[in-house]
Enzyme design. Structure first.
Site, PDB file in Angstrom:
ATOM      1  N   ARG A  98       2.177 -12.157  -0.384  1.00 12.67           N
ATOM      2  CA  ARG A  98       0.779 -12.406   0.054  1.00 12.67           C
ATOM      3  C   ARG A  98       0.270 -13.615  -0.599  1.00 12.67           C
ATOM      4  NH1 ARG A  98      -1.577  -8.694   4.111  1.00 12.67           N
ATOM      5  NH2 ARG A  98       0.078  -7.214   4.410  1.00 12.67           N
ATOM      6  N   LYS A 148      -9.363  -2.251   1.625  1.00 17.09           N
ATOM      7  CA  LYS A 148      -9.371  -1.183   2.566  1.00 17.09           C
ATOM      8  C   LYS A 148      -9.990  -0.049   2.132  1.00 17.09           C
ATOM      9  CE  LYS A 148      -7.028  -3.136   5.490  1.00 17.09           C
ATOM     10  NZ  LYS A 148      -5.779  -3.978   5.516  1.00 17.09           N
ATOM     11  N   TYR A 170      -1.411  -3.647  -6.989  1.00 21.44           N
ATOM     12  CA  TYR A 170      -1.247  -4.404  -5.739  1.00 21.44           C
ATOM     13  C   TYR A 170      -2.165  -4.381  -4.756  1.00 21.44           C
ATOM     14  CZ  TYR A 170       0.795  -6.477  -1.938  1.00 21.44           C
ATOM     15  OH  TYR A 170       1.037  -6.892  -0.863  1.00 21.44           O
ATOM     16  N   SER A 205      -1.177  -3.296  10.571  1.00 20.39           N
ATOM     17  CA  SER A 205      -1.111  -4.363   9.348  1.00 20.39           C
ATOM     18  C   SER A 205       0.230  -5.064   9.595  1.00 20.39           C
ATOM     19  CB  SER A 205      -0.627  -3.611   8.016  1.00 20.39           C
ATOM     20  OG  SER A 205      -1.922  -2.745   7.406  1.00 20.39           O
ATOM     21  N   ARG A 242       0.814  -1.311   0.128  1.00 19.49           N
ATOM     22  CA  ARG A 242      -0.080  -0.042   0.044  1.00 19.49           C
ATOM     23  C   ARG A 242       0.867   1.189   0.140  1.00 19.49           C
ATOM     24  NH1 ARG A 242      -1.664   1.002   4.477  1.00 19.49           N
ATOM     25  NH2 ARG A 242      -1.370  -1.065   5.567  1.00 19.49           N
ATOM     26  N   CYS A 290       0.919  -6.967  12.131  1.00 21.20           N
ATOM     27  CA  CYS A 290       0.931  -7.421  13.348  1.00 21.20           C
ATOM     28  C   CYS A 290       0.155  -8.384  14.141  1.00 21.20           C
ATOM     29  CB  CYS A 290       0.775  -6.044  14.112  1.00 21.20           C
ATOM     30  SG  CYS A 290       1.868  -4.501  13.757  1.00 21.20           S
ATOM     31  N   HIS A 318     -10.548  -2.198  11.597  1.00 21.84           N
ATOM     32  CA  HIS A 318      -9.471  -2.849  10.966  1.00 21.84           C
ATOM     33  C   HIS A 318      -9.368  -4.194  12.072  1.00 21.84           C
ATOM     34  CE1 HIS A 318      -4.894  -2.965   9.411  1.00 21.84           C
ATOM     35  NE2 HIS A 318      -5.737  -4.067   8.796  1.00 21.84           N
ATOM     36  N   ASP A 371      -9.243  -9.426   9.028  1.00 26.80           N
ATOM     37  CA  ASP A 371      -8.841  -8.322   9.038  1.00 26.80           C
ATOM     38  C   ASP A 371      -9.832  -7.288   9.021  1.00 26.80           C
ATOM     39  OD1 ASP A 371      -6.486  -6.903   7.657  1.00 26.80           O
ATOM     40  OD2 ASP A 371      -7.730  -6.453   5.937  1.00 26.80           O
TER      41      ASP A 371
END
Ligand code: GTP
Ligand code: SPV
Ligand code: MN
Length: 592
Positions: free
Chosen positions: A375, A205, A196, A247, A69, A249, A225, A276
């Site tokens: 990912r 998001k 991406y 993100s 991002r 974590c 989130h 998420d």
């Protein structure tokens, strides 16, 4: 296909603007998706992996400049500057629309424009919301078909209704002309020059957090989130928690947690509802209810293995798209750092260059084969521990809300806030070391309130105020906690084993929710007595370790409080007075 006027106009206007050669509607059928996969392979957008070992799986490599991002190129656009957040980028609506329209002019010439009707949440549920993404990227289509519910059934559910407009083109993948613009007041997203993840899968998001947080504010619900996890005790009772971590974590990991042996033996089980994003509403019973609006996992690959997160790894064994991992040329499978100790001998790295696990840089350090933010896009149905409430239209009731981040020192393993507003304060002061999930420096501590800093679609002070307002509507408030799995010793090693053993901390959290265990009062909130964290079967962890992990150092926290005040000032005048009140209380306790 549809008679929805707004949709037909959106398509006509975009055709005129972007000038695609043709338009293809995504109907959601396997036949059409298969054709697109074949085409993507032919055009070298996807690499077909070993269909015996990894059926339905493909590999994709992004361009080297397009791997995460881009927060510095992500904008919240509004008519008035103060209606966006001072810690995010702002552009005036008209100006941004003009800039984006100029960039999109003729950009799809020679390409196909795909129309993706998608639903966030189960199709037709009264809490679900519909978006339309127009894109020239097959990669986006195939990922959206995993991450969301797509196709004709969504158009049927849409009828004449409203939807979030999304326009995307990978254009020239130019970094200088890359923009991810959100127009919450116009229900619109425009994204250009990236291909991406979070920049382009507009349901994730962009819609489910940035636009939805704004919708939530106006309609009285919350878009967060957060992962959603169900914990089943030996009596078969399931309690649900939602947790917000920044993100990379640990949300996906906690969401798919496997209980440690001693818990398994007693009969504990964990169920994943989401990893998420959570959309949260007040139920008729006065409790908070959460749904996961997504239909897939867009998870971090490195570090995922049969020990750390078997459920995530097993979720990726079929019908999955891998992005920026290592391609093992010997058997056409994939690999990443931390998958196992046998890196392939004959492989290509995430850039497509020859690579093997023995390669070292000039300092003798191994050269990584997968990108740190590589990912997998995997369907939720693949997940062995998927909750049977995953599709429940009303979602699941929350017993606890958990905040957390990566803090090498300051934050204890776990602490509990004193009440709702204090819990909002705890969320608002979250800080975490930055990760590879976004471009920019890694490992720098920054404030990331509720893990929403990059994802709030309006003014951050107003967002805090919304949290406080929501608390008033919830008769049966979940308790609010903060956790930190990432405290390190003097050598920089993590002290807490983490992963499955995090259930030991969740166990204490649930016991607190049911008033079954005492806690120690500290200036920042309640921490466990060391004896109350179950460490049975844990090697190298003693009561003294827990003591150490739960200490709250006053001097460190005094500095922290100064940082909080500075951050609140930076956020401007809309930070609610209730939160300044909580800060004053913290300072008073620290001075005692
Ligand atoms: P996003 O998808 O970016 O939102 O990330 P996420 O919050 O879902 O993070 P994820 O679960 O993918 O974990 C990211 C990294 O943190 C991985 O490298 C994990 O191995 C690591 N991690 C997750 N949980 C723990 C934990 O309990 N302890 C430690 N030490 N590391 C963890
Ligand atoms: C995150 O960065 O929080 C993610 C990955 O979940 S992305 O979809 O790229 O935002
Ligand atoms: Mn995320």
């Amino acid at each position: 296909m549809t008679t929805n006027k707004k949709l037909l106009t959106f398509i006509e206007e975009t055709k005129a603007l972007c000038n695609p050669d043709k338009v293809v509607w995504i109907d959601g059928s396997e036949a059409q998706l298969n054709e697109l996969r074949e085409q993507a392979v032919k055009e070298k957008i996807l690499i077909k992996l070993n269909q015996e070992k990894l059926p339905g799986c493909y590999l994709h490599r992004t361009t080297v400049n397009d791997v995460a991002r881009v927060e510095d190129r992500t904008f919240i656009c509004s008519k008035v500057k103060e209606d966006s957040s001072p810690v995010n980028n702002w552009m005036e609506t008209g100006e941004a629309m003009k800039m984006m329209n100029d960039l999109f002019k003729g950009v799809m010439k020679g390409r196909t424009m795909y129309v993706i009707p998608y639903s966030m949440g189960a199709v037709g549920s009264k809490f679900s919301k519909i978006g339309i993404e127009l894109t020239d990227s097959i990669y986006v289509v195939l990922n959206m078909a995993i991450m969301t519910r797509v196709g004709n059934k969504v158009l049927d559910a849409l009828g004449d209704g409203d939807f979030v407009k999304g326009l995307h083109s990978y254009a020239e993948l130019s970094e200088e002309k890359r923009y991810i613009c959100h127009f919450p007041e116009e229900n619109t997203i425009m994204s250009i020059n990236s291909n991406y993840g979070g920049n382009v899968l507009l349901g994730k998001k962009c819609f489910a957090l940035r636009i939805a947080s704004y919708l939530g504010k106006t309609e009285g619900w919350m878009a967060e989130h957060m992962l959603i996890l169900g914990i089943e005790n030996p009596k078969g009772e399931i309690k649900y928690v939602a947790a917000a971590f920044p993100s990379a974590c640990g949300k996906t990991n906690l969401a798919m947690l496997i209980p440690p042996e001693i818990y398994k033996k007693k009969g504990y089980k964990c169920w994943c509802v989401g990893d998420d994003i959570a959309w949260i509403r007040v139920g008729e019973d006065g409790r908070l209810w959460a749904v996961n609006p997504e239909n897939g996992f867009f998870g971090v690959a490195p570090g995922t293995n049969m020990k750390s997160n078997p459920n995530a790894l097993l979720s990726t064994r079929k019908n999955t798209i891998f992005t920026n991992v290592v391609e093992n040329l010997d058997d056409e499978t994939v690999w990443w750092e931390g998958l196992d100790k046998n890196p392939p001998k004959n492989a290509l790295d995430w850039k497509g260059n020859p690579w093997n696990g023995d390669m070292k840089d000039e300092n003798g350090k191994p050269i990584k084969g997968a990108h740190p933010n590589s990912r997998f896009t995997a369907p939720t149905v693949n997940c062995p521990c998927l909750s049977d409430q995953f599709e429940a239209p009303d979602g699941v009731p929350l017993s606890a809300i958990i905040f957390g981040g990566r803090r090498a020192k300051t934050a204890p393993l776990v602490y509990q806030s004193t009440d709702w507003n204090n819990g909002v304060f705890v969320g608002s002061i979250m800080a975490s070391e930055t990760t590879a999930a976004a471009t920019g420096a890694v490992g720098v501590v920054r404030r990331d309130p509720m893990a929403m800093r990059p994802f709030v679609g309006y003014n951050m002070g107003d967002y805090f105020a919304h949290w406080i307002e929501m608390g008033k509507k919830v008769k049966n408030q979940p308790k609010i906690f903060n956790v930190n799995w990432f405290r390190t010793d003097d050598e920089g090693n993590f002290i807490w084993p983490g992963f499955g053993d995090n259930l030991r901390v969740l166990d204490w959290i649930l016991a607190r929710c049911e008033d079954k265990v005492d806690a120690k009062e500290t200036p920042i909130g309640y921490v466990p007595y060391a004896k109350d964290i179950n460490i049975e079967g844990l090697e190298g962890v003693t009561e003294a370790t827990i003591e150490d992990l739960t200490t709250v150092d006053k001097e460190t926290w005094k500095k922290e409080a100064e940082g909080i005040e500075k951050f609140y000032k930076e956020l401007g005048e809309r930070v609610p007075k209730e939160l300044y009140g909580e800060l004053a209380k913290l300072n008073a306790k620290l001075d005692k």
